[in-house]
Design an enzyme around this catalytic site. Structure first.
Site, PDB file in Angstrom:
ATOM      1  CG  HIS A 180      30.855  40.001  39.912  1.00 15.12           C
ATOM      2  ND1 HIS A 180      30.519  40.524  38.651  1.00 15.12           N
ATOM      3  CD2 HIS A 180      31.926  40.688  40.175  1.00 15.12           C
ATOM      4  CE1 HIS A 180      31.345  41.539  38.272  1.00 15.12           C
ATOM      5  NE2 HIS A 180      32.078  41.712  39.230  1.00 15.12           N
ATOM      6  CG  ASP A 240      39.570  40.282  35.391  1.00 14.88           C
ATOM      7  OD1 ASP A 240      39.354  39.369  34.168  1.00 14.88           O
ATOM      8  OD2 ASP A 240      38.565  40.461  36.297  1.00 14.88           O
ATOM      9  CG  HIS A 263      34.341  37.677  38.631  1.00 14.93           C
ATOM     10  ND1 HIS A 263      34.575  38.573  37.618  1.00 14.93           N
ATOM     11  CD2 HIS A 263      32.828  37.562  38.371  1.00 14.93           C
ATOM     12  CE1 HIS A 263      33.499  39.058  36.831  1.00 14.93           C
ATOM     13  NE2 HIS A 263      32.607  38.318  37.456  1.00 14.93           N
ATOM     14  CE1 TYR A 286      39.788  44.991  36.103  1.00 16.24           C
ATOM     15  CE2 TYR A 286      41.856  43.602  36.756  1.00 16.24           C
ATOM     16  CZ  TYR A 286      40.647  43.947  36.919  1.00 16.24           C
ATOM     17  OH  TYR A 286      39.747  43.274  37.789  1.00 16.24           O
TER      18      TYR A 286
END
Length: 434
Positions: free
Chosen positions: A299, A173, A326, A176
């Site tokens: 998650h 990530d 995450h 974004y």
């Protein structure tokens, strides 16, 4: 035209990560930053970042709006003096109505360890400088995940700059951008001051996929912009690879590509671990995006499939530490394996708190016995491998814009604990399995 645009946006919305509808309440994030590129001349290199590219070599990556700019790097060990020249390759990509600039990748070397080099990209523009990692202990890794481009991102970057690290690990990530490709450009410019000076070694996260069914395959921007040393490590994919630095072997694994026991990634991982000589390489670190051990409500269970396939192999190989992102919070475990504490397991760290625009995951379940420390705050980690037996891990909270050291622990290597001998038969059986 309007109906076509609506259809594209509907498909994109359907493909967006499920994280957007998670059942926790996020506190207000800091504003998204705006890194403008319009004022730069088209020939000036932009978004410069570096990565390791095999033994004693470094890959310099940058973008130029000018498609005729050469993929050339001049470099040397003194300012404004460039006795060495390297020629690389270039690429570009289209994504719906977006067209990237020319993306250059040039490998330089052989380079001396622990040495400062000065360099220019395409032979023009500003002079940059980088420092190569050491070949001996100590070696220091900065670790930050789920960065994005907010005010918190800037704080995290400012704090990591003070850590005197040799390279940075990013477990997915990055920008974004989420399908809006100019976000990759602004991210590249935002991180350039640090990423042009120390190697950034990254793996992919869910926000890096950008797959649009029928229209676009996944990882187009990620693979074009952030080329890692997968070929140098015998991998067939930029989504998983390994590298060595100062007697530490680092596995960069892909949570969003196939990982079952019949996959190319699993087969590559077996072959890669079989080559590691623990006498010469006392530490193994694994980096991936989706946590396997997570007591946050966010998650839950998303890493179970990869964990079922790969945890036995990492355990048999005596991997020392697993770094993940995450979940937008921090958590450190005791040594774990198979769902419980195990003195011959790995330390599992979730550090998806770099500065993403979605905010923090602040709700936790009842703390399991394997969970040692957890907190929903933005921050970064520092992993200082001191010698063959000891490393110091520290997590630094971005509290009141100060790099407060909130969690510190000494970690002993499994190669010095007797665990390798205990698991020799287990590892041999897994490595020789068809």
């Amino acid at each position: 035209m309007a109906s076509k645009l609506f259809l594209i946006m509907a498909v994109v919305a359907a493909a967006l990560p499920f994280a957007a509808v998670a059942d926790y309440v996020r506190p207000p994030p800091r504003p998204i930053l705006n890194s403008s590129l319009s004022s730069l001349p088209p020939s000036i290199p932009q978004q410069v970042h570096i990565s390791l590219a095999g033994a004693n070599h470094m890959r310099i990556s940058w973008i130029t709006p000018d498609e005729n700019a050469p993929s050339l790097v001049v470099y040397g060990t003194s300012p404004n003096t460039y006795p060495f020249t390297a020629q690389g390759e270039s690429t570009s990509y289209r994504y719906l109505t977006y067209r990237s600039g020319t993306i250059h990748h040039t490998v330089i070397g052989p380079l001396r360890d622990s040495t400062t080099y000065f360099y220019k990209c395409s032979g023009v523009g500003p002079e940059f400088q980088l420092r190569t990692p050491p070949s001996k202990f100590p070696v220091t890794f900065a670790v930050t995940g789920d960065l994005g481009q907010t005010g918190w991102t800037k704080t995290t970057l400012d704090h990591t700059a003070k850590s005197q690290h040799d390279l940075l690990l990013l477990p997915g990530d990055l920008s974004y951008a989420d399908y809006l490709q100019p976000g990759w450009d602004s991210f590249g410019q935002l991180v350039q001051p640090q990423a042009s000076a120390r190697p950034w070694m990254v793996t992919q996260g869910n926000h890096d996929v950008e797959h649009i069914p029928i229209l676009k395959r996944g990882f187009i921007a990620y693979n074009a912009r952030w080329k890692m040393p997968y070929q140098e490590s015998g991998s067939g994919s930029n989504l998983f690879y390994s590298f060595d630095v100062a007697r530490v072997h680092v596995l960069m694994l892909g949570s969003y590509t196939d990982y079952d026991v019949n996959s190319d990634q699993y087969k590559w991982l077996k072959g890669d671990l079989a080559k590691v000589n623990r006498g010469n390489t006392p530490w193994i670190v694994a980096v991936l995006h989706v946590p396997w051990y997570n007591s946050n409500t966010a998650h839950q269970g998303e890493g179970d499939g990869m964990m079922a396939a790969m945890e036995p192999l990492l355990h048999a190989a005596s991997v020392d530490i697993v770094l993940t992102g995450h979940v937008h919070a921090y958590e450190r475990t005791k040594r774990v394996f198979n769902g419980k504490s195990d003195p011959c397991g790995f330390v599992h760290i979730t550090i998806g708190d770099g500065g993403n625009r979605e905010g923090l995951a602040s709700k936790y379940k009842e703390q399991p016995e394997w969970s040692a420390f957890r907190e929903a705050s933005f921050g970064h980690g520092v992993f200082n491998v001191v010698n063959i037996t000891h490393a110091l891990w520290g997590w630094h909270r971005n509290d009141n814009d100060q790099p407060v050291a909130a969690d510190k622990v000494w970690i002993n290597s499994l190669s010095s604990s007797g665990c390798l001998a205990k698991k020799k038969k287990e590892l041999r059986k897994l490595l020789l399995a068809p």
